[in-house]
Motif scaffolding. Structure first.
Motif, PDB file in Angstrom:
ATOM      1  N   LYS A  24       0.814  -1.216   0.000  1.00 43.76           N
ATOM      2  CA  LYS A  24       0.000   0.000   0.000  1.00 43.76           C
ATOM      3  C   LYS A  24       0.847   1.264   0.000  1.00 43.76           C
ATOM      4  N   ASP A  25       1.984   1.245   0.660  1.00 44.30           N
ATOM      5  CA  ASP A  25       2.813   2.440   0.760  1.00 44.30           C
ATOM      6  C   ASP A  25       3.705   2.649  -0.459  1.00 44.30           C
ATOM      7  N   ASN A  26       3.744   1.667  -1.367  1.00 49.99           N
ATOM      8  CA  ASN A  26       4.594   1.788  -2.554  1.00 49.99           C
ATOM      9  C   ASN A  26       3.796   2.375  -3.715  1.00 49.99           C
ATOM     10  N   LYS A  88       9.276  10.515  -7.170  1.00 52.48           N
ATOM     11  CA  LYS A  88       7.874  10.371  -6.801  1.00 52.48           C
ATOM     12  C   LYS A  88       7.048  11.602  -7.143  1.00 52.48           C
ATOM     13  N   TYR A 174      11.820   1.148  -4.114  1.00 52.74           N
ATOM     14  CA  TYR A 174      10.621   1.801  -3.586  1.00 52.74           C
ATOM     15  C   TYR A 174      10.928   2.850  -2.520  1.00 52.74           C
ATOM     16  N   THR A 175      12.077   2.749  -1.871  1.00 52.77           N
ATOM     17  CA  THR A 175      12.409   3.749  -0.856  1.00 52.77           C
ATOM     18  C   THR A 175      13.203   4.915  -1.445  1.00 52.77           C
TER      19      THR A 175
END
Length: 247
Positions: A24-26, A88, A174-175
Motif C-alpha cells: 500500500k505504501d509503494n 515520486k 521503492y524507498t
C-alpha cells in the motif's frame, strides 16, 4: 489466473497475477515515464515482473520509444528493479545505467517465459554500460566488451546467488526518491484549455485508438490531471490507465 497457477513459473508479469498486490505504501509506477542518465525520455513502465514464490518484484518491464530502435514494433526490455530510482513527485523512473545512446543496445525481451540466457544478457549489458561509462576506461576494454556482446551465447543456468545483488533489491527502488531532471519539459500541451469538456466517455473512446509510447504517456498524464481536478473518479482512473497500458 490465481497465484497457484504460476507455482511452476520462475517469473511472471504482475498484470497476470490478480492476487498479487503492490504494498500500500509503494507507488504504482505503471505508466510512469522512464528517464535515462542524460535526461532523455526512453520509454514507459508497462508492467512488473515478479517472482511468484517469493512475491518479490525482479524487473521493470519497459516499452521503449521506437526512435531508439530499428523496429516497427514496440521494443520491450526488462530492467532490474534495483537499478532504477523513483522521482515520486515528478512520477518518473530514473535509470542511470542507460541513456539515449546505449538504450538501443539493451537486450530486447520478446515476451513469453523469461529465460536464464536473457537474464544473463541483461546483466552482461548493464555491466558493460557501467564499465564503459567509467572515467579512464580504455578503448581496448571497450572493444573487449563489444566482442563479448556479439559472441554466440551459451546457455547458462542461474547461480543460486544471482538475485543476491543490490540490482534486484525492490526495497532500494521503492524507498528511493530524487529529483530527476525536473526542469526538463516533456510535454508542452496545456490540458487545462481543453479538458473541461472532456468526459470519461471521451477518454474511453480515445483509449481504443492505437498509440505510441509517447501517446500512452501523454494519455496517462491527462488522466492524472483529470483525477486531480476531480473530473474522474479513482475507479475510472484505474480502469482508463489499464486501457492505456493494454492490461
Amino acid at each position: 489466473m490465481k497465484n497457484e497457477d504460476f507455482r511452476n513459473e520462475r517469473l511472471v508479469p504482475l498484470s497476470a497475477m490478480h492476487d498479487y498486490q503492490i504494498a500500500k505504501d509503494n507507488p504504482d509506477v505503471l505508466g510512469w515515464r522512464v528517464v535515462g542518465a542524460d535526461g532523455e525520455s526512453l520509454g514507459m513502465v508497462k508492467d512488473l515482473i515478479v517472482d511468484p514464490k517469493l512475491m518479490k518484484a525482479r524487473y521493470l518491464s519497459v516499452v521503449g520509444d521506437r526512435r531508439f530502435f530499428n523496429t516497427e514494433n514496440d521494443p520491450y526490455m526488462l530492467i532490474p528493479i534495483g537499478l532504477a530510482a523513483l522521482d515520486k513527485k515528478g512520477k518518473k523512473v530514473f535509470v542511470p545505467t542507460v541513456d539515449s545512446n546505449t538504450i538501443g543496445q539493451y537486450p530486447i525481451y520478446n515476451g513469453g517465459p523469461v529465460t536464464e540466457d536473457y537474464e544473463y544478457a541483461v546483466r552482461d549489458s548493464v555491466n558493460r554500460f557501467q564499465r564503459n561509462a567509467m572515467p579512464g576506461t580504455s578503448e581496448e576494454h571497450k572493444a573487449e566488451f563489444e566482442e563479448a556482446l556479439h559472441r554466440q551465447p551459451e546457455h547458462r543456468h542461474l547461480s543460486e546467488d544471482f538475485y543476491n545483488d543490490a540490482s534486484f533489491d525492490e526495497n532500494r527502488f521503492y524507498t528511493s526518491d530524487q529529483d530527476v531532471y525536473r526542469e526538463k519539459v516533456y510535454s508542452s500541451r496545456d490540458y487545462s484549455k481543453d479538458e473541461d469538456q472532456l468526459s470519461a466517455a471521451d477518454m474511453h473512446q480515445e483509449e481504443r485508438r492505437p498509440k505510441s509510447v509517447e501517446d500512452s504517456i501523454s494519455t496517462i498524464e491527462r488522466l492524472e490531471h483529470l483525477r486531480e481536478r476531480g473530473s474522474i473518479t479513482e475507479e475510472e482512473f484505474i480502469l482508463l490507465k489499464k486501457r492505456a497500458l493494454d492490461l
